[in-house]
Scaffold this motif. Sequence first.
Motif, mmCIF file in Angstrom:
data_model
loop_
_atom_site.group_PDB
_atom_site.id
_atom_site.type_symbol
_atom_site.label_atom_id
_atom_site.label_comp_id
_atom_site.label_asym_id
_atom_site.label_seq_id
_atom_site.Cartn_x
_atom_site.Cartn_y
_atom_site.Cartn_z
ATOM 1 N N ILE A 112 83.721 -8.485 -15.608
ATOM 2 C CA ILE A 112 82.870 -9.016 -14.537
ATOM 3 C C ILE A 112 83.708 -9.403 -13.321
ATOM 4 C CG2 ILE A 112 81.260 -10.877 -13.921
ATOM 5 C CD1 ILE A 112 80.433 -10.834 -16.934
ATOM 6 N N LEU A 113 84.909 -9.945 -13.547
ATOM 7 C CA LEU A 113 85.776 -10.296 -12.421
ATOM 8 C C LEU A 113 86.251 -9.057 -11.661
ATOM 9 C CD1 LEU A 113 87.942 -13.281 -13.727
ATOM 10 C CD2 LEU A 113 86.048 -13.333 -12.113
ATOM 11 N N LEU A 114 86.403 -7.937 -12.340
ATOM 12 C CA LEU A 114 86.735 -6.688 -11.652
ATOM 13 C C LEU A 114 85.622 -6.323 -10.671
ATOM 14 C CD1 LEU A 114 88.452 -4.115 -11.260
ATOM 15 C CD2 LEU A 114 87.215 -3.101 -13.194
ATOM 16 N N LEU A 115 84.368 -6.434 -11.129
ATOM 17 C CA LEU A 115 83.221 -6.128 -10.264
ATOM 18 C C LEU A 115 83.117 -7.125 -9.120
ATOM 19 C CD1 LEU A 115 80.531 -5.265 -12.978
ATOM 20 C CD2 LEU A 115 81.885 -3.681 -11.616
ATOM 21 N N ILE A 116 83.359 -8.401 -9.402
ATOM 22 C CA ILE A 116 83.314 -9.424 -8.361
ATOM 23 C C ILE A 116 84.404 -9.171 -7.316
ATOM 24 C CG2 ILE A 116 83.797 -11.883 -7.928
ATOM 25 C CD1 ILE A 116 82.198 -12.490 -10.484
ATOM 26 N N GLY A 117 85.592 -8.759 -7.768
ATOM 27 C CA GLY A 117 86.670 -8.418 -6.845
ATOM 28 C C GLY A 117 86.283 -7.275 -5.922
ATOM 29 N N VAL A 118 85.658 -6.241 -6.485
ATOM 30 C CA VAL A 118 85.187 -5.102 -5.679
ATOM 31 C C VAL A 118 84.126 -5.579 -4.684
ATOM 32 C CG1 VAL A 118 83.976 -2.890 -5.751
ATOM 33 C CG2 VAL A 118 85.728 -3.394 -7.454
ATOM 34 N N TYR A 119 83.218 -6.424 -5.144
ATOM 35 C CA TYR A 119 82.140 -6.960 -4.300
ATOM 36 C C TYR A 119 82.705 -7.728 -3.113
ATOM 37 C CZ TYR A 119 77.887 -9.780 -3.312
ATOM 38 O OH TYR A 119 76.810 -10.397 -2.729
ATOM 39 N N PHE A 120 83.565 -8.699 -3.378
ATOM 40 C CA PHE A 120 84.138 -9.524 -2.321
ATOM 41 C C PHE A 120 84.997 -8.678 -1.373
ATOM 42 C CE2 PHE A 120 84.056 -13.971 -4.539
ATOM 43 C CZ PHE A 120 82.726 -13.762 -4.863
ATOM 44 N N GLY A 121 85.814 -7.799 -1.939
ATOM 45 C CA GLY A 121 86.681 -6.957 -1.119
ATOM 46 C C GLY A 121 85.909 -6.011 -0.221
ATOM 47 N N SER A 122 84.807 -5.461 -0.724
ATOM 48 C CA SER A 122 83.994 -4.515 0.055
ATOM 49 C C SER A 122 83.364 -5.188 1.262
ATOM 50 C CB SER A 122 82.894 -3.906 -0.818
ATOM 51 O OG SER A 122 83.437 -3.191 -1.896
ATOM 52 N N VAL A 123 82.849 -6.394 1.063
ATOM 53 C CA VAL A 123 82.216 -7.116 2.170
ATOM 54 C C VAL A 123 83.232 -7.394 3.274
ATOM 55 C CG1 VAL A 123 81.013 -9.235 2.840
ATOM 56 C CG2 VAL A 123 80.466 -8.147 0.671
ATOM 57 N N TYR A 124 84.441 -7.800 2.870
ATOM 58 C CA TYR A 124 85.491 -8.053 3.859
ATOM 59 C C TYR A 124 85.985 -6.751 4.485
ATOM 60 C CZ TYR A 124 90.276 -8.730 5.521
ATOM 61 O OH TYR A 124 91.425 -8.693 6.275
ATOM 62 N N GLY A 125 86.139 -5.714 3.682
ATOM 63 C CA GLY A 125 86.691 -4.439 4.157
ATOM 64 C C GLY A 125 85.883 -3.818 5.277
ATOM 65 N N GLY A 126 84.576 -4.057 5.280
ATOM 66 C CA GLY A 126 83.727 -3.488 6.330
ATOM 67 C C GLY A 126 84.115 -3.940 7.720
ATOM 68 N N SER A 127 84.731 -5.131 7.821
ATOM 69 C CA SER A 127 85.095 -5.661 9.139
ATOM 70 C C SER A 127 86.330 -4.979 9.721
ATOM 71 C CB SER A 127 85.344 -7.169 9.042
ATOM 72 O OG SER A 127 86.525 -7.438 8.297
ATOM 73 N N LEU A 128 87.171 -4.408 8.876
ATOM 74 C CA LEU A 128 88.431 -3.828 9.358
ATOM 75 C C LEU A 128 88.177 -2.679 10.326
ATOM 76 C CD1 LEU A 128 90.526 -3.790 6.043
ATOM 77 C CD2 LEU A 128 90.461 -5.544 7.830
#
Length: 496
Positions: A54-70
């Motif tokens: 579940i933490l792997l999925l949460i990491g992908v979730y959090f990272g994706s939201v931030y990554g969109g801003s780059l």
Amino acid sequence: MEGLINVLNIQVILILLLGIISGIAIGSLPGLTATMGVALVLPITFGMEAVPGILLLIGVYFGSVYGGSLTAILINTPGTPASAATAMDGYAMSRKGLAHKALTISTLSSSIGGILSVIVLILVAPQLANFALRFSAPETFALAVFGISIISSISGKSMVKGLMAGILGLLIATIGIDPMGGFPRFTFGNINLANGLNLIPVMIGLFAASEAFKSMEDIFSKQNLDIKVEKVKLKWVEFKSLIITILRSAGIGTFIGMIPGAGGDITSFVAYNEAKRFSKNKDEFGKGAMKGIAAPEAANNSVTGGAMIPLLTLGIPGDAVTAVLLGALMVQGLQPGPLLFQNNGPIVYTLFVGMLLANIFLLVIGLFGIKYFTKILLVPKSILSPLILVLCVVGSYALNNNYFDVIVMLIAGIIGYFMVKLEFPVSPVILGLILGPLMESNLRRSLLMSQGNLSIFYTRSITLVLLVLAIITLLTPIISNNLKSKLKKSAKSENN
């Protein structure tokens, strides 16, 4: 304490880091949303234990939201719909050579917003979840109307052009199967239009493809397009001026995130509008205002914690990503709902600690990676612009493996190109497209609930407050502009 011990395991930490890095890469690519990223990684977790999976999925979730801003900040290409608001001021800062500072603001705001939302999740999740249940069709309709009213604040120089762009977005949103009656509207017999125009290809076209077209035109006209990258760091005084904006935006994101169906797309625009409303320098917005980056980034990253509130406490996903996470939790033998904390307390608090740690890792990785992210601006525009266009095509096609989405993207790109040329704002189109279906379906459900009685919109306290706020938001820029013009006229007459 047990949750902290479970997370401070080298295997769990590495898996969480892997998830965040993968998420940032997924979020920064046009067309690959956070939902798609979590869904792609989900099958990998089936053979894993509950916590690391579940933490792997949460990491992908959090990272994706931030990554969109780059990419939104660097090349005016929002990686996710939630980062569309960030592009307005983020890209403007990049064009001034302040990409390093813009990315620093984005990283700090994102991680602080995420951390605050997780703290709220830990402290008051059950109480907030019960409040979120009070949001029925009338309240959701009012929230959508409030979101639409923000068009007046993001219209740029011309309110009329902004409203025209917003109406265009609302009209595009009516294409497809009627949400209540089930009959086709404006499909012209084309099966590809049955589900309406997908937001992602339209957004990619309006933002990224139009910018690529404009850059290629400038290349042929021999204009110097290359952006200088100055390593201007964010000063402590500047960061202090953003703290109130970040806190307010994090609160907005957490609140809207816990409302099922709202999501981060509307949240970032609402936070942007509120930042502009409270700012003393409203004219800076759209031209590279630091608060114009901090507000949407704090808001859309705080949605991550907010959306987990109804998921864990009630078993109701707050957005599309948490719907996938709901499936992941059930696969691991965890049933989200009131009994989750009672039956699986240690695992739940381990996830809470993991979410806090994920936001801290996001901060470290983001700040460390800024000097590498900005390298993209050193690529000559003659190479970068065609490459962006190729990514637009790939991203649009990858969404549904459908060439029709590529055609939609290219048409949207052409429309966006002429909108930029004629100084029409693009963001209101996206806002109308996001909120149109939400507003229409909940309006009609509300009228069915009340049997056509409009009193349902002013006899419910939350609905009434949101509608009043929408009217105030819509009229404030108009009144402000009229006052400014009168003051200028009186100043001229006094000078004469």
